[in-house]
Design an enzyme around this catalytic site. Structure first.
Site, short mmCIF file in Angstrom:
data_model
loop_
_atom_site.label_atom_id
_atom_site.label_comp_id
_atom_site.label_asym_id
_atom_site.label_seq_id
_atom_site.Cartn_x
_atom_site.Cartn_y
_atom_site.Cartn_z
CD GLU A 1 1.44 -0.14 -0.38
OE1 GLU A 1 1.45 0.94 0.54
OE2 GLU A 1 1.05 0.09 -1.61
CD GLU B 1 -4.14 3.95 -12.33
OE1 GLU B 1 -4.89 4.93 -12.48
OE2 GLU B 1 -2.93 3.95 -12.12
CG HIS C 1 2.40 3.06 -2.65
ND1 HIS C 1 1.20 2.80 -2.90
CD2 HIS C 1 2.77 4.09 -3.79
CE1 HIS C 1 0.83 3.23 -3.84
NE2 HIS C 1 1.65 4.08 -4.44
CB CYS D 1 -1.17 5.70 -3.37
SG CYS D 1 -0.94 6.24 -4.92
#
Lengths: 211, 301
Positions: free
Chosen positions: A177, A51, A175, A82
Site C-alpha cells: 500500500e 502494531e 507494504h 506486515c
C-alpha cells in the site's frame, strides 16, 4: 452478483487509509472496518500494517476476535500486510503472550524479525506471475520462519518468504500500500474470484496514491 | 516451501519512504511518554503503538525547571529491552550530537523536541543526515513546512506540553489544517505570497495546493489528558496522538491508557467514547495557560 463487491480494511489502527485508496482505484467498494457490524457487511478483508499487539488488543476489546476467526474459517478472502501478516499466521514467535492470531494460513512469523527501524529497507522484488518487479517497502518487518507444504511462496528476500498465498488468503511482510502499485491487491481479488479475470490483463497502471 | 531460486536484490535503508513509512504505521494510535521500563511495560500492555522514552514527563520538567537534556542511554536501553513496540527518544532542538547518540542506540524515531531546553537558537538539526526518522513539533503550517524541508518525516502539533490543557493543541492543529484548506483555494499567483507569509519553501506550498495535505503524517501532542481530548483533536484532523503527562499523572494510569487507546480508534463514535470515559478517576490536574512561566511551544524557529 447483485451488489458491488465490498472490501473492508481493518481500521483499528495502522496504515488503513493507504489500502483504502488503492482498493478504490481498482473500482471496488472499500470501507473501514472497526466493528462487528461493519465486518459483517464486507466480502473480503485487508488487515493492514501497524502494531500487531495494539490491533490484537483492540480486536479483543471490541469482541471482534471470534467473529473474525469465524469469517476466516468460512473462507473470507484476507490480505494481510506486515502486522496483518502476523495476525494471519498460525503461530507468532517473539510475540506477546496475550497476542492473538487468526490461523488464516499455515505460516509461523517472527515479529520485527528484520530488526529495528534503522534496519527497515526498500528492495525490488521478483514476484511469481508478475512481469515487472514489485517495489517492496519493509518497515520493522516480520520474518516468515516457516510455511506449510501447501503454501505458495510468491516472493522471497535472501531465501526468506516475503509474499505467500494459500487459497483466498495472501500475506506480505512488506507494504504494497505504500509503493502506489495496485498489482498485488488486484491479483488477490482476482484469485479470490472478486474481480473479473479480464482485469489481470489490464495495463500495469498503478494506483495514484500519496501514502 | 521457500523457493530458493528467486534471487534477492539490493536493499536500501534510511530512504524517505522507509522513514515516513513507520509514521504511517503509527496512525490511529497512541504514543505514550514513559520514564522507566515499568511504565513502558504498562504502556505496551495498554495498547500503545510506541513509547517516548524521556527522563521526566513534561509536567515535572515544568515543576522542577533547570536544563532538560537527552535521557541517559542506560534508561533508553532498559526501555528498549522490555518493549516490542517502537521506542522513540527526544533530542534538544539543534543538538545533532544527541541525535547521533540516539541513532547509535537504535531508537526507532527521534523527536527534536521543544520540551527539552534548546541547544541552538537559530538552527534545527539537518535531519537528512540521519537514517533514523525524525518527528518535529509545529504550532502552525509555516513551522511544519520548515521542519519538513529539513527532513522531518512526521509533524506533531505542539500544544503546550505538561499542562493537561488541550486548548493549545486545538489552536495548533486548527491553524495547520485551516491554512492547508485555504491554500487549496488559492490561485497559482497567491501561492507565492503564501510561501512568503509562512516562510516556507514554495514547492511544498504548491504540493499542498495540489494534494490538500502535508506530505508527511500529522499527529497531535501537548495537553491531551482524556479520551475526549483524543477524540477532539483527531476529529480536527490529527492522525494519531502523543500523550505525555496525561497518563502517568492521572489517578489511574492503566485505566486512562487503555481508554485513550480505544478513543483513538473509535474517535468518531460517541457511544464507545462514553463507555471508555466512564470510571477513570481524576485526569491530571492541569494548568491554565495564563499561569505558565514558560511556554514550551514558543521554542523552535
Amino acid at each position: 452478483m447483485t451488489r458491488p463487491v465490498t472490501v473492508g480494511v481493518l481500521a483499528l489502527q495502522g496504515a488503513f487509509a493507504a489500502h483504502l485508496s488503492i482498493l478504490r482505484v481498482l473500482g471496488v467498494e472499500a470501507r473501514e472496518v472497526k466493528t462487528n457490524e461493519q465486518l459483517a457487511s464486507v466480502d473480503a478483508l485487508v488487515i493492514p500494517g501497524g502494531e500487531s499487539t495494539t490491533m490484537s488488543m483492540l480486536l479483543v476489546k471490541g469482541d471482534m476476535l471470534a467473529p473474525l476467526r469465524q469469517r476466516v474459517v468460512d473462507g473470507m478472502p484476507v490480505f494481510g500486510t506486515c502486522a496483518g501478516m502476523i495476525l494471519c499466521s498460525e503461530r507468532i514467535e517473539d510475540g506477546r503472550p496475550d497476542q492473538h492470531c487468526l490461523s488464516a494460513l499455515p505460516i509461523v512469523t517472527r515479529r520485527n524479525g528484520y530488526g529495528r527501524q534503522i534496519d527497515s529497507f526498500e528492495a525490488e522484488l521478483d514476484v511469481t506471475g508478475l512481469d515487472e518487479p514489485f517495489h517492496g517497502v519493509f518497515i520493522r518487518a516480520p520474518i516468515v520462519d516457516s510455511v506449510g507444504d501447501d503454501v505458495a511462496v510468491l516472493s522471497a528476500v535472501d531465501g526468506q518468504p516475503v509474499l505467500c498465498s494459500h487459497g483466498p488468503v495472501t500475506v506480505a511482510s512488506f507494504h504494497p500500500e505504500l509503493s502506489g502499485d495496485s498489482r498485488l491487491h488486484r491479483r488477490w481479488l482476482i484469485d479470490a474470484g472478486l474481480l473479473p479475470e479480464s482485469l489481470a490483463e489490464a495495463s500495469d497502471e498503478t494506483a495514484e496514491v500519496t501514502p | 516451501m521457500t523457493d530458493q531460486s528467486i534471487p534477492s536484490r539490493e536493499r536500501s535503508t534510511g530512504s524517505p519512504l522507509v522513514k515516513r513509512g513507520l509514521a504511517e504505521m503509527l496512525k490511529g494510535g497512541v504514543i505514550m511518554d514513559v520514564v522507566n521500563p515499568e511504565q513502558a511495560r504498562i504502556a505496551e500492555d495498554a495498547g500503545a503503538v510506541a513509547v517516548m522514552a524521556l527522563e521526566r514527563v513534561p509536567s515535572d520538567i515544568r515543576k522542577e525547571g533547570g536544563v532538560s537534556r537527552m535521557s541517559d542511554p542506560e534508561m533508553i536501553q532498559g526501555i528498549q529491552e522490555v518493549c516490542s513496540i517502537p521506542v522513540m527518544a527526544k533530542a534538544r532542538i539543534g543538538h545533532f550530537a544527541e541525535a547521533q547518540i540516539l541513532q547509535s542506540l537504535g531508537v526507532d524515531y527521534i523527536d527534536e523536541s521543544e520540551v527539552l531546553t534548546p541547544a541552538d537558537e537559530t538552527h534545527h538539526i539537518d535531519k537528512f543526515a540521519f537514517d533514523v526518522p525524525f518527528v518535529c513539533g509545529a504550532t502552525n503550517l509555516g513551522e511544519a513546512l520548515r521542519r519538513i524541508s529539513e527532513g522531518a518525516c512526521m509533524i506533531r502539533s505542539k500544544g503546550e506540553a505538561g499542562t493537561g490543557n488541550v486548548v493549545e493543541a486545538v489552536r495548533h492543529i486548527r491553524s495547520i489544517n485551516g491554512d492547508i484548506r485555504k491554500i487549496t483555494q488559492a490561485d497559482s499567483a497567491e501561492l507565492f505570497e503564501w510561501a512568503k507569509q509562512l516562510r516556507a519553501p514554495l514547492p511544498l506550498i504548491q504540493e499542498i495546493a495540489e494534494t490538500g495535505e502535508l506530505p508527511v503524517p500529522v499527529f497531535c501532542a501537548g495537553g491531551i489528558a482524556t479520551p475526549a481530548d483524543a477524540s477532539l483533536v483527531m476529529q480536527l484532523g490529527a492522525q494519531a496522538v502523543f500523550v505525555g503527562s496525561g497518563i502517568f499523572k492521572s489517578d489511574e494510569p492503566v485505566k486512562m491508557a487503555n481508554a485513550i487507546v480505544e478513543a483513538a480508534t473509535h474517535y468518531q463514535d460517541p457511544q464507545i467514547l462514553a463507555k471508555v470515559s466512564t470510571g477513570l478517576g481524576d485526569a491530571m490536574k492541569g494548568l491554565e495557560m495564563a499561569t505558565l512561566e514558560t511556554k514550551l511551544a514558543e521554542r523552535g524557529w
